[in-house]
Write a protein that holds these residues in place. Structure first.
Motif, short mmCIF file in Angstrom:
data_model
loop_
_atom_site.label_atom_id
_atom_site.label_comp_id
_atom_site.label_asym_id
_atom_site.label_seq_id
_atom_site.Cartn_x
_atom_site.Cartn_y
_atom_site.Cartn_z
N GLU A 131 0.81 -1.21 0.00
CA GLU A 131 0.00 0.00 0.00
C GLU A 131 0.84 1.27 0.00
OE1 GLU A 131 -3.39 1.52 2.92
OE2 GLU A 131 -3.04 -0.65 2.97
N MET A 132 1.92 1.25 0.81
CA MET A 132 2.69 2.48 1.03
C MET A 132 4.10 2.43 0.41
SD MET A 132 0.29 3.99 2.56
CE MET A 132 1.08 5.56 2.83
N ILE A 133 4.35 1.43 -0.42
CA ILE A 133 5.57 1.30 -1.23
C ILE A 133 6.83 0.91 -0.44
CG2 ILE A 133 7.10 2.42 -2.89
CD1 ILE A 133 4.71 4.19 -3.71
N GLY A 134 7.27 1.76 0.46
CA GLY A 134 8.53 1.53 1.19
C GLY A 134 8.98 2.86 1.78
N GLY A 135 10.26 2.99 2.12
CA GLY A 135 10.85 4.27 2.56
C GLY A 135 9.94 5.12 3.43
N SER A 136 9.75 6.39 3.00
CA SER A 136 8.96 7.35 3.78
C SER A 136 7.53 6.88 4.02
CB SER A 136 8.90 8.70 3.06
OG SER A 136 10.16 9.28 3.04
N GLY A 137 6.92 6.28 3.00
CA GLY A 137 5.52 5.86 3.13
C GLY A 137 5.34 4.81 4.20
N VAL A 138 6.23 3.84 4.21
CA VAL A 138 6.17 2.78 5.21
C VAL A 138 6.59 3.34 6.58
CG1 VAL A 138 7.39 0.69 5.97
CG2 VAL A 138 6.36 0.79 3.69
N ALA A 139 7.64 4.16 6.56
CA ALA A 139 8.19 4.67 7.83
C ALA A 139 7.20 5.54 8.59
CB ALA A 139 9.49 5.43 7.58
N VAL A 189 15.67 5.72 4.55
CA VAL A 189 14.90 6.74 5.24
C VAL A 189 14.88 6.39 6.73
CG1 VAL A 189 12.57 7.67 5.60
CG2 VAL A 189 13.44 7.34 3.28
N ALA A 190 15.30 7.35 7.57
CA ALA A 190 15.18 7.16 9.02
C ALA A 190 14.04 8.02 9.52
CB ALA A 190 16.47 7.55 9.71
N MET A 191 13.17 7.45 10.34
CA MET A 191 12.14 8.26 11.00
C MET A 191 12.18 8.02 12.49
SD MET A 191 8.73 9.06 8.92
CE MET A 191 8.77 9.30 7.15
N PHE A 192 11.88 9.09 13.23
CA PHE A 192 11.98 9.07 14.69
C PHE A 192 11.37 10.37 15.16
CE2 PHE A 192 15.47 12.16 14.29
CZ PHE A 192 15.89 11.90 12.99
N LYS A 193 11.17 10.50 16.44
CA LYS A 193 10.76 11.82 16.94
C LYS A 193 12.04 12.62 17.17
CE LYS A 193 7.88 14.21 20.23
NZ LYS A 193 6.92 14.09 21.33
N SER A 194 12.09 13.82 16.60
CA SER A 194 13.33 14.58 16.61
C SER A 194 13.59 15.29 17.94
CB SER A 194 13.31 15.63 15.49
OG SER A 194 14.30 16.60 15.71
#
Lengths: 133, 584
Positions: free
Chosen positions: B29-37, B76-81
């Motif tokens: 559904e969300m492809i990968g990278g940012s969409g999944v993250a 792509v890294a995601m986290f609370k900054s």
């Protein structure tokens, strides 16, 4: 006959597109079945090593094969007969330039056949096909 | 063999456990990278947590084209900054993405915190928690890389992500360094690593990716590869991003001396051309990218104490580093600039935030808002490389209250000491190197990462300048949102933004076919908007509002190429953005 030759390793940028090309030519997407390997000397700032068969006229790998799965390729190097290979790894251990890769999924060596497909994907002319006398 | 993309590796640093989970539906559904993250972040990050608490997840995600096609090589890294207290997203190349993909994962989620320093060793299915006490508090991040190179397998195909002292000390804009010269630079992932006592992550693997139509795959690959060797991409290989120093300076858009001016009289000395002529020592590439945009300068230095003794450091330079540590600090010597870049690399800091923080501190000291009491004896002034080098070390080491404050960014520092009007941050993130006009700043404000890469406002400004047109607030906001929405697709496929002109919707659809996936241009655009909307949903959840964004007065005082900026266009623009972003 031609063989794959490393022209100038200093031109290598470490993109590994040759590895992907080799894998794509013979297998799926990836690097697991690539016969050419690129790695840094120890930190990318110092440059890279290209590890690939250099088509020996008298190949040591062939001599140590206990099942005669390796035979001389015209122009240098060897041809692997998969059905004869027992995966003993002696060929890979004998090659002092580590030019024989190992396919862990089938426990068999991966050896360059000097087809030159990778050279089309080297943007920096690090590798090229060369006529063998 | 199945594609392992939908495998997510979960790591719990508190209990030292790991497990995998298949999320096929999410990747479909969300492809990968940012969409999944962003989906994983929404699920895994509890509302309102402290970014340095063990609950803050680190999410690393790659995409379906990674390892299959060239230049889909970003993680792509995601986290609370910890810097903004909100959405943290940072992209990194090197070997990181290809290594994660070939190790057999589409994403990695790291939660919890270790009681003692630890590093993660991931080789395919084997995951080990290894004691990192010996390499904790090591002075130089290069050394950490060298040690792990010796200790770990996977030479040539592994990625080694690590933090420096800045990350250990949880400086809000500490970076994570990979392969020595690439970074998760922005928004403080390094501090999150540090808060978990996670010193490093080594990953490698050799999993192949199945392709249903090999012939079609080889043909499409060839087509894409050809497009990557055109002039459009070659510029990144030739002079690289630093080619922009001279033209942007000519334009009057290069921020200098904390944006007291937008023209730097010594730009020539720190230009891409100067670096190429006198220092360029090697160009290298991210894994599976033929472009090789990474420019390494060779800096030969003598040891003062030992005659005839020299060392040659290889130092990575780019436009943003030259801006932040060069023109912003009034640095006129390329050698001095390289040394500052090296210091930042050694300590594991984000070069952009560090440069802007030092520029703020310099002006604050000029204006006597702070004194040598705060600066630990330093008299910060433009072009004073030695003081800046010390100050960078003081930030990383967090030597006193002032450097602890400065280590939380200029928004925080100026809220404590004053000098807000010249604290150059947007949404809490320090400013990138473009003073091109209204679009660039509106882009920093409304971009989900408050980065120049979100909507590329600098490009909108420069196109308007070339056409001698003045786009309205609505036109600017529309373009920024349209661009940022589309870039969600690129960052979900983890395609480097440098190749945005190559990977057009049509080509992306074509690239998917041989692996048996179909996405139409329309579908891709819809998903892009959806991802952007989700990011804003997360941002709002964590307290973000376009209504109370502060704009540093300085940007209105210093000329842009189209004259001084008007406040009206910002008021109007933010109102329009508020409406559009809530309604998409």
């Amino acid at each position: 006959m031609k063989r794959l030759s490393v022209v100038d390793v200093n031109l290598c940028v470490g993109c590994q597109c040759c590895m992907m090309a080799c894998n794509r030519r013979f297998g799926e997407g990836g690097i697991a079945e690539s016969a050419i390997q690129i790695k840094s000397i120890g930190g990318v700032e110092r440059g890279f090593i290209v590890m690939v068969c250099r088509a020996c006229k008298d190949p040591p790998c062939m001599k140590v094969c206990p099942t005669n799965a390796l035979t001389k390729r015209p122009g240098g190097g060897v041809i692997l007969n998969h059905s004869k290979c027992i995966g003993c790894k002696r060929c890979a251990e004998t090659c002092i330039i580590d030019a024989i890769s190992w396919d862990e999924s089938v426990e068999k060596p991966v050896i360059c056949v000097h087809c030159g497909y990778c050279t089309d994907y080297c943007e920096y002319d690090v590798i090229k096909m060369e006529e063998v006398k | 063999m199945n594609d392992t993309l939908s495998n997510i590796l979960h790591i719990d640093l508190s209990r030292k456990r790991f497990w995998t989970e298949d999320r096929n539906e999410l990747f479909n559904e969300m492809i990968g990278g940012s969409g999944v993250a962003i989906n994983l972040l929404e699920q895994e990050c509890p509302k309102g947590i402290d970014p340095l608490a063990p609950e803050n997840p680190i999410i690393l995600a790659v995409g379906p084209l990674t390892g299959l096609y060239p230049i889909a090589s970003k993680t792509v890294a995601m986290f609370k900054s910890p810097l903004t207290g909100n959405l943290g997203e940072s992209h990194c190349g090197g070997r990181s993405a290809v290594a994660i993909r070939f190790a057999g994962y589409g994403a990695i989620i790291i939660k919890g915190a270790s009681e003692t320093p630890v590093y993660l060793s991931i080789h395919g299915d084997k995951v080990r928690f290894r004691d990192a006490s010996v390499i904790w508090n090591m002075a130089n991040s290069y050394t950490v890389g060298r040690i792990l190179r010796e200790k770990e397998s996977g030479s040539g195909i592994r990625s080694i992500m690590r933090i420096g002292r800045a990350g250990e000390n949880q400086v809000s804009y500490a970076s994570v360094v990979t392969e020595t010269y690439r970074h998760f630079g922005r928004l403080g992932l390094g501090a999150v690593f540090g808060s978990k006592q996670l010193k490093a992550l080594v990953i490698s693997g050799k999993k192949n990716i199945p392709v249903s139509d090999m012939k079609g795959y080889r043909e499409t690959y060839k087509e894409i590869f050809k497009l990557l060797s055109t002039a459009e991409m070659r510029k990144y290989h030739e002079l690289g991003t630093s080619m922009n120093i001279i033209p942007l300076n000519k334009l009057g858009a290069l921020p200098a001396k904390n944006l007291q001016t937008s023209k730097f009289e010594n730009a020539e000395a720190i230009s891409g051309e100067t670096f190429e002529k006198n220092f360029l020592g090697r160009r290298v590439s991210c894994a599976h990218c033929p472009v090789a945009c990474i420019h390494l300068a060779a800096l030969r230095e003598a040891y003062e104490s030992e005659p005839y003794f020299y060392k040659t450091e290889m130092i990575s330079y780019d436009y943003e580093l030259i801006y932040a540590l060069g023109s912003m600090l009034g640095i006129t010597s390329p050698q001095a600039l390289l040394k500052l870049m090296d210091e930042v690399e050694i300590l594991g800091l984000d070069a952009m935030s560090t440069g802007v923080a030092l520029a703020w501190a310099t002006e604050a000291q000029q204006k006597e808002i702070i004194t040598t009491k705060e600066t630990n004896g330093l008299k910060l002034k433009w072009n004073d490389e030695e003081s800046y080098s010390k100050a960078i070390n003081y930030i990383a080491a967090q030597v006193n209250e002032f450097y602890k404050t400065l280590g939380k960014g200029v928004t925080y520092a100026s809220s404590k000491y004053g000098g807000k009007e010249f604290a150059l941050a947007f949404g809490g993130n320090e400013m990138p190197g473009y003073h091109t006009g209204p679009a660039t700043h509106l882009g920093f404000l409304i971009g989900s990462r408050h980065s120049h890469l979100d909507g590329a406002g600098y490009s909108i400004d420069q196109k308007a300048l070339a056409k001698n047109s003045k786009p309205s607030a609505t036109e600017i906001i529309d373009k920024l949102i349209e661009e940022e929405a589309w870039r969600q697709i690129l960052s979900s496929l983890v395609i480097c933004f440098f190749a945005r002109g190559i990977y057009k919707p049509e080509l992306i659809s074509k690239a998917f076919k041989p692996i048996g996936k179909e996405f139409t241009e329309e579908q891709l655009k819809t998903i892009g908007l959806r991802i952007l909307k989700q990011k804003y949903r997360f941002k709002k959840r964590e307290g973000f509002s376009l209504k109370n964004l502060e704009i540093p007065e300085r940007i209105f005082q210093t000329e842009t190429p189209s004259g001084k900026l008007s406040k009206e266009i910002f008021n109007e623009g933010l109102k329009i953005a508020e409406l559009k972003l809530t309604s998409i």
